[in-house]
Design an enzyme around this catalytic site. Sequence first.
Site, short mmCIF file in Angstrom:
data_model
loop_
_atom_site.label_atom_id
_atom_site.label_comp_id
_atom_site.label_asym_id
_atom_site.label_seq_id
_atom_site.Cartn_x
_atom_site.Cartn_y
_atom_site.Cartn_z
CD GLU A 132 -1.87 0.86 3.32
OE1 GLU A 132 -1.91 -0.30 3.81
OE2 GLU A 132 -2.18 1.85 3.97
NE ARG B 35 0.55 8.08 6.16
CZ ARG B 35 0.97 7.36 7.18
NH1 ARG B 35 2.05 7.74 7.84
NH2 ARG B 35 0.32 6.29 7.55
CE LYS C 216 -4.95 1.02 8.42
NZ LYS C 216 -4.08 1.65 7.42
#
Length: 218
Positions: A49, A53, A136
């Site tokens: 992943e 950011r 998650k």
Amino acid sequence: MPEHPIRDGAAVFDALDTVRILPLLVLDDAEPASATASALLAGGIRCAEIALRTEAAIPAIAAASRVPGFLVGAGTVLTPDQVDATVAAGARFIVSPGLDERVVVRARDLGVAVLPGVVTATEVQRALTLGLDRLKFFPAEASGGLAAITALAGPFPTVRFLPSGGVTEANAPDYLRSAAVFAVSGSWMASRDAIAARDLSAIEGAARRSAALARDPR
Ligand SMILES: O=C(O)C(=O)C[C@H](O)[C@H](O)COP(=O)(O)O
């Protein structure tokens, strides 16, 4: 580059059910993205992943998505527009730190898997209402770790978790021994610094050790 997604929403779950490790990558520059993906692949990990950011995230997703045999997703996805942009770049699954129904619906509309983050029973119930049972658990260590997952598994036996946040090579086996955990995620295999330093042998070595412990988490 596909303008429309490959409709293979289960591919990431197939990969995670086998390898049980999802690296989280933060790249300050897209240039090392494909070499990082290749190093993970050489170490036995075929998905990752890339966190939204940094400015480099979208071009990094595009580059990693072109590595044959590697499945790249987008992390830190907070809005439907980010789902569109990352899927157009080549992301084949979406991960979010929290649960946002708009993100879930958009990912589903595009045919890609979505893994929203949850911590509480209320959030698990919201996810179940949206038809999700793979979630998650973030931030894992700060939210009670394995004890919290085990407690949630009582009332929610159909839900399986991907703990992330404070998971390390040292504590990953504890999580992976739990039937309520389908895989673990984190940045320990390919830290932001290791990627920036192009330390590919360290990344490949950590991937190999992590893949081995996931195969046999004693
Ligand atoms: O921002 C997101 O979408 C995330 O996915 C959060 C990450 O999973 C954790 O920040 C990883 O935590 P560490 O392994 O402790 O670095």
